[in-house]
Enzyme design. Structure first.
Site, mmCIF file in Angstrom:
data_model
loop_
_atom_site.group_PDB
_atom_site.id
_atom_site.type_symbol
_atom_site.label_atom_id
_atom_site.label_comp_id
_atom_site.label_asym_id
_atom_site.label_seq_id
_atom_site.Cartn_x
_atom_site.Cartn_y
_atom_site.Cartn_z
ATOM 1 N N ARG A 61 0.801 -1.216 0.000
ATOM 2 C CA ARG A 61 0.000 0.000 0.000
ATOM 3 C C ARG A 61 0.841 1.276 0.000
ATOM 4 O O ARG A 61 0.631 2.178 -0.808
ATOM 5 C CB ARG A 61 -0.922 0.044 1.251
ATOM 6 C CG ARG A 61 -2.131 -0.823 1.168
ATOM 7 C CD ARG A 61 -2.476 -1.372 2.545
ATOM 8 N NE ARG A 61 -1.497 -2.384 2.869
ATOM 9 C CZ ARG A 61 -1.646 -3.662 2.570
ATOM 10 N NH1 ARG A 61 -2.769 -4.070 2.050
ATOM 11 N NH2 ARG A 61 -0.700 -4.537 2.807
ATOM 12 N N THR A 62 1.805 1.344 0.915
ATOM 13 C CA THR A 62 2.563 2.583 1.088
ATOM 14 C C THR A 62 3.428 2.851 -0.154
ATOM 15 O O THR A 62 3.465 3.975 -0.670
ATOM 16 C CB THR A 62 3.447 2.475 2.347
ATOM 17 O OG1 THR A 62 2.638 1.991 3.412
ATOM 18 C CG2 THR A 62 4.042 3.805 2.728
ATOM 19 N N LYS A 89 26.877 -4.523 -0.456
ATOM 20 C CA LYS A 89 28.345 -4.633 -0.495
ATOM 21 C C LYS A 89 28.970 -3.988 0.740
ATOM 22 O O LYS A 89 30.173 -3.796 0.803
ATOM 23 C CB LYS A 89 28.884 -3.942 -1.746
ATOM 24 C CG LYS A 89 28.362 -4.509 -3.044
ATOM 25 C CD LYS A 89 28.918 -3.685 -4.206
ATOM 26 C CE LYS A 89 27.992 -3.692 -5.394
ATOM 27 N NZ LYS A 89 28.319 -2.623 -6.343
ATOM 28 N N ARG A 111 11.345 3.789 3.809
ATOM 29 C CA ARG A 111 10.884 2.770 4.769
ATOM 30 C C ARG A 111 12.103 1.959 5.180
ATOM 31 O O ARG A 111 12.876 1.500 4.329
ATOM 32 C CB ARG A 111 9.833 1.853 4.162
ATOM 33 C CG ARG A 111 9.518 0.681 5.090
ATOM 34 C CD ARG A 111 8.297 -0.090 4.706
ATOM 35 N NE ARG A 111 7.084 0.658 5.003
ATOM 36 C CZ ARG A 111 5.873 0.108 5.024
ATOM 37 N NH1 ARG A 111 5.717 -1.183 4.776
ATOM 38 N NH2 ARG A 111 4.812 0.831 5.287
ATOM 39 N N HIS A 139 4.862 5.779 11.613
ATOM 40 C CA HIS A 139 4.350 5.617 10.239
ATOM 41 C C HIS A 139 3.379 6.780 10.030
ATOM 42 O O HIS A 139 2.160 6.597 9.982
ATOM 43 C CB HIS A 139 3.654 4.255 10.119
ATOM 44 C CG HIS A 139 3.349 3.820 8.715
ATOM 45 N ND1 HIS A 139 3.517 4.626 7.603
ATOM 46 C CD2 HIS A 139 2.863 2.642 8.238
ATOM 47 C CE1 HIS A 139 3.160 3.961 6.525
ATOM 48 N NE2 HIS A 139 2.762 2.753 6.884
#
Ligand code: CP
Length: 311
Positions: A61-62, A89, A111, A139
């Site tokens: 969704r986000t 890396k 995120r 959030h």
């Protein structure tokens, strides 16, 4: 719209915001929601701006709604995932974002599984940073879209009784919602087993209740949270079946709900654990409206912070 002036470069947490700022985002989102109802769903507000979406944790969704919001605002977009970046890396997060910023990027949507990761980056780059979820911390755009959806249905936030049910301890959605709701004058009750809804939360001005039926009987809104097994180091309740029996919203426990109570869930749903399919897809559910409103809210947030960055 009011004469209020937005001045923040970043959106990291609703804890940081004044009530007036939260209301201003919701008012701006209401204007952007009208754009999505037009035949041509695009405006030139971010033309010439570049947005990088860093998603270091899974999201449906986000991620999709941020990307759509950026497209509707006419921004240029680049998507980065941890598994395909030079983080694999051994490059540090800060080196990664500084190198991205050297490409003249205006906004970073991020995120990350670590609480505070978005704050860490925002304090060290000139680009605007929008937190799309950091561990169990915050959030903010989820809470804003929840507030927007409640306000659309109930016409206000002040004075409403909102129950947030489930895995409060591991939930960035609960933490963001409670700040937004409290700042706008709602009464918040957190509900769950004592292991997942500890009484310590009462220190911030909410009620904590370990009995679902007692907590939801006078609620105007019931926001059911997902049981987050990926953030639980050990079992916090004996079994999923027992959790569903005592804290799940289903045809049995929903008998205690007010007729006009809204049923919300941030998604993804564990169907028939925290919420029965019958109620998730029923007439009191606003779950898909939450998703729709997420687009307008994210357009508003990107538009506002883009006006304040230093690039
Ligand atoms: N509500 C929410 O953040 O969903 P996603 O993890 O799918 O983005």
């Amino acid at each position: 719209m009011s004469a209020f002036q937005w001045t923040r470069k970043d959106l990291l947490s609703l804890y940081d915001l004044e009530a007036e700022e939260i209301s201003f985002i919701l008012d701006t989102a209401a204007e952007f929601k009208k754009v999505s109802a037009r035949q041509v769903k695009k405006v030139p507000a971010l033309r010439g701006k570049t947005v990088v979406n860093f998603f270091f944790e899974p999201s449906t969704r986000t991620r999709v709604s941020f990307e759509l919001a950026e497209q509707r605002l006419s921004a240029d977009i680049v998507n980065v995932t941890a598994s395909t970046s030079s983080l694999t890396k051994g490059e540090t997060l800060l080196d990664t974002v500084r190198n991205i910023e050297a490409l003249n990027v205006d906004l970073l949507v991020m995120r990350h599984p670590v609480p505070g990761a978005a704050n860490f980056v925002a304090e060290r780059v000139g680009a605007s940073v929008v937190n799309a979820g950091d561990g169990a911390h915050s959030h903010p755009t989820q809470a804003l879209l929840d507030l927007f959806t409640i306000r659309e249905h109930k016409g206000r936030i002040k004075g409403l009784k909102v129950a947030i049910v489930g895995d409060i301890m591991h939930s960035r959605v609960a933490r963001s919602n409670l700040w937004g709701l409290l700042k706008l004058g709602a009464e918040v009750t957190l509900v769950g087993p004592s292991t997942l809804a500890p009484k310590e939360f009462e220190d911030v001005g909410v009620k904590v209740c370990h009995n679902l039926e007692e907590a939801i009987c006078d609620a105007d809104v019931v926001n059911m949270l997902r049981i987050q097994r990926e953030r639980q180091e050990s079992g916090f309740f004996p079994s999923t079946g027992e959790y569903a029996r005592f804290f799940g919203l289903n045809s049995h426990t929903a008998r205690f709900l007010k007729k006009d109570a809204l049923i919300m869930h941030p998604g993804p749903i564990n169907r028939d654990v925290e919420l029965s399919s019958e109620l998730a897809d029923g007439e009191r559910s606003v779950i898909l409206e939450q998703v729709t409103n997420g687009l307008a809210v994210r357009m508003a947030v990107l538009f506002l912070v883009a006006g304040c960055n230093k690039n």
